[in-house]
Design an enzyme around this catalytic site. Structure first.
Site, PDB file in Angstrom:
ATOM      1  N   ASP A  29     -31.827  45.965 -27.073  1.00 57.96           N
ATOM      2  CA  ASP A  29     -31.444  46.743 -28.238  1.00 57.96           C
ATOM      3  C   ASP A  29     -32.667  47.463 -28.812  1.00 57.96           C
ATOM      4  OD1 ASP A  29     -29.472  47.316 -30.435  1.00 57.96           O
ATOM      5  OD2 ASP A  29     -30.964  46.226 -31.604  1.00 57.96           O
ATOM      6  N   GLU A  84     -31.927  50.404 -24.380  1.00 58.98           N
ATOM      7  CA  GLU A  84     -31.323  51.351 -25.317  1.00 58.98           C
ATOM      8  C   GLU A  84     -32.484  52.223 -25.794  1.00 58.98           C
ATOM      9  OE1 GLU A  84     -28.363  51.338 -29.174  1.00 58.98           O
ATOM     10  OE2 GLU A  84     -30.060  49.965 -29.189  1.00 58.98           O
TER      11      GLU A  84
END
Length: 678
Positions: A339, A376
């Site tokens: 993330d 990401e």
């Protein structure tokens, strides 16, 4: 090595036996169970005293860790066993302007705890300097080291189809999953779910965060919960809402037996402690100045938008993250999705570096570097958008694919060049770093944003249930309600929306790169226009089984076609180069059959593009050639290239059988066609 004289402080009922503590070992952090007891080791560079706090029915017993080697504190408690509950209290300076926030009144989580006693949920009693929190926070629980899991046979990236799912939401409402297993690790590996994955030709589950997390103040005060789980606190412990280590390992074993890989979405960019106004639960009280990136004056750097940023430039923090990754790999994880990965690549001065400390450490690791690693590629800090900026072995979520395909199928002007780039694997993004098409994780929708059904049903977000006045979530979704906002009883509109959904899914599965399907999109899930359902642990977010069976069957057909035809998932880019047989590996065509000119590519009214695919020139292989038609406009006649073709997919007629065709074919409006050479 520095050894301290052991001291004890008690708040226990009378007549209860007291634990003793001895000098400990500093090699292994956390609680390590042995035949004679449990060794505890904890990092803190700036603490002046570290107290181990043991809990049972008699109360709390505090034992000062007697050993310090460098910045590792340790102690051994003879006779203690797995299952014991504990925490830490640290004494040290309270000097926020210098980054120090020690408060011995706060009971702190062991960062290496492999189990916690209960879920975390914010409450007002956690706040305030000097306010004791022992009665309010979950305890760390001593657990033996897990037995390493049997690893799945690694699946090549070119064969990978990812299914992004939430541990609870996927099975919470599934009638064929045993009730006790719904919403837990066991439910993900229930026979009904294994059959579903198999029918879709899914090869990997990508699970939203399952580390122990907190329902933070922001959601609690609005009567909600942190459903997605992106407020991690315990990087070694599964959140107890989903199960424990043993349940995770059992799930992993069953998924591996079924030929499935497990990719974990991990949040190492920030923690659930928030900013200066947040509670002291773990890292802030253990060594705030080491664990977090701070500005001059002690305030938190917030490249994540979540109040704080973990300091992966510090050796102890980097070690913790690497140890966590290896821990989950040992339990059965086959890969990780990072993330806000840009944050993880930022150095001491905040600049992003693809060869920075954390990213380089993973790339050289003999275990982790062989797993599936997905970035990401953005964060909220300066220069945070870094699509294409990572290096092998990282793949990346490709939001350009998502947005480009949404705009093409919505009918935006001048989208042929963008469609072509995405269908061909986004070479301009990933080829400069010497990565193949599989580095592009292609998706239409993910947990974050509209569902695929809502992309064709809503023009604007409808997030009122989140309690933020509808202001949260992305304002621009490149969606289209097709003439009516929200669900509609109009059969014609329902049919048009269904046709576009099928066309979009077909484009996803026929494009070069790695497919990622958002769980629920195969059964037509809607979230009522909520494009930021992070706090909706309810029917808004949970998959509505059984859903749209016809759509699910269509996705299964797409999965089977992709699996059976390597020409759709090649490891090398197609650049229209001549092969050994004289044919080019990629040829773009207009519906008329001719190749587009520069003017054709720039035509703002063009809505249909065709492509002829063969094995990459450099690969020297000859998979079955394919010809695909992507028509976002009205119905039109299509001229096929010379050859003997079989129509194997018409998204406008999803049940149509394979059939031989001649030189021409009628493409329905808003449809995708796939032809294969005989």
């Amino acid at each position: 090595m520095h050894r301290r004289r052991a001291t004890r402080r008690f708040t226990r009922a009378c007549g209860v036996a007291e634990w003793k503590i001895q000098p400990g070992q500093t090699q292994f952090l956390g609680a390590t169970v042995s035949a004679g007891g449990v060794n505890f080791a904890l990092f803190s560079a700036h603490a002046e005293q570290v107290d181990l706090c043991l809990f049972d029915a008699g109360g709390e017993q505090r034992l000062s860790l007697p050993t310090r080697e460098g910045d590792i504190w340790a102690g051994f408690v003879p006779g203690l066993t797995a299952g014991a509950e504990y925490g830490f209290r640290l004494q040290g300076p309270w000097a926020p302007e210098r980054g120090h926030r020690f408060d011995a009144a706060k009971l702190l989580l062991d960062p290496y705890a492999r189990q916690i006693s209960a879920p975390w949920r914010w409450q007002a009693g956690l706040m305030g300097q000097g306010v004791d929190t022992a009665a309010l926070v979950p305890k760390s629980v001593v657990q033996a080291l897990p037995t390493p899991a049997q690893k799945a046979k690694p699946r090549p990236w070119a064969e990978t189809v990812i299914y992004e799912a939430h541990v609870k939401g996927l099975t919470a409402q599934h009638p064929e999953v045993p009730e006790a297993a719904r919403g837990r690790f066991a439910g993900l590996a229930a026979p009904a779910m294994l059959a579903h994955y198999r029918s879709l030709a899914v090869t990997a589950l990508e699970l939203l965060p399952l580390h122990a997390f907190i329902d933070d103040r922001f959601v609690v005060e609005r009567g909600l919960s942190n459903y997605w789980g992106y407020q991690s606190l315990g990087f070694f412990a599964p959140d107890p809402r989903y199960g424990d280590m043993a349940e995770f390992a059992a799930m992993a074993a069953r998924l591996h037996e079924a030929g499935l890989e497990i990719i974990l979405d991990v949040v190492f960019n920030h923690t659930g402690e928030g900013d200066e106004a947040g509670p002291t639960l773990a890292f802030r009280g253990l060594d705030n100045a080491s664990y977090y990136r701070l500005r001059e004056g002690g305030s938190y750097i917030n490249d994540t938008g979540c109040g704080n940023t973990l300091n992966l430039s510090h050796p102890a923090v980097l070690r913790m993250v690497m140890d966590s990754l290896r821990h989950w790999a040992a339990l059965g994880a086959d890969g990780f999705r990072f993330d806000l990965a840009t944050t993880l690549g930022r150095g001491r001065r905040g600049e992003f570096d693809a060869a920075g400390l954390f990213l380089a450490t993973i790339r050289q690791d003999p275990v982790l570097s062989k797993l599936k690693l997905i970035a990401e590629p953005w964060d909220l800090g300066p220069g945070g958008y870094r699509l294409g900026g990572f290096e092998h072995p990282f793949a990346e979520w490709n939001d350009r694919f998502r947005d480009g395909l949404r705009r093409f199928w919505r009918g935006d002007a001048g989208m042929l060049p963008e469609l072509a780039r995405r269908i061909a694997g986004s070479a301009e993004v990933f080829e400069p770093s010497r990565r193949g098409p599989a580095a592009s994780v292609n998706y239409l929708a993910s947990h974050d944003g509209f569902t695929l059904q809502d992309i064709v049903s809503y023009a604007t977000r409808h997030n009122e249930a989140n309690g933020e006045g509808g202001r949260d979530g992305h304002a621009e979704n490149f969606s289209d309600n097709m003439g009516h906002e929200g669900a509609s009883p109009n059969p014609a509109l329902v049919a048009r929306r269904a046709a576009r959904v099928r066309a979009m899914l077909a484009t996803l599965y026929l494009a070069q790169g790695t497919v990622m399907l958002r769980a629920g999109d195969e059964i037509g899930q809607s979230q009522g226009g909520n494009n930021n359902a992070y706090a909706q642990d309810n029917a808004i977010s949970w998959q509505p089984w059984p859903g749209d069976a016809a759509l699910c069957a269509f996705v299964a057909r797409l999965g089977a076609l992709r699996a059976a035809n390597p020409v759709l998932r090649q490891p090398d880019y197609l650049h229209g180069r001549a092969r050994a047989d004289g044919q080019r590996d990629l040829v773009w065509r207009l519906p008329s059959g001719r190749e587009p000119t520069h003017a054709d590519w720039q035509d703002p009214k063009a809505r249909c593009l065709c492509v002829e695919l063969r094995g990459a020139a450099e690969a020297g292989q000859s998979p079955r050639p394919a010809f695909a038609v992507f028509n976002a406009g009205p119905a039109c006649a299509v001229t096929l290239p010379p050859g003997d073709w079989v129509m194997v997919l018409d998204s406008a007629h999803p049940d149509a059988p394979d059939s031989p065709v001649g030189a021409g074919f009628e493409s329905a409006a808003q449809s995708v066609l796939l032809f294969l050479a005989r």
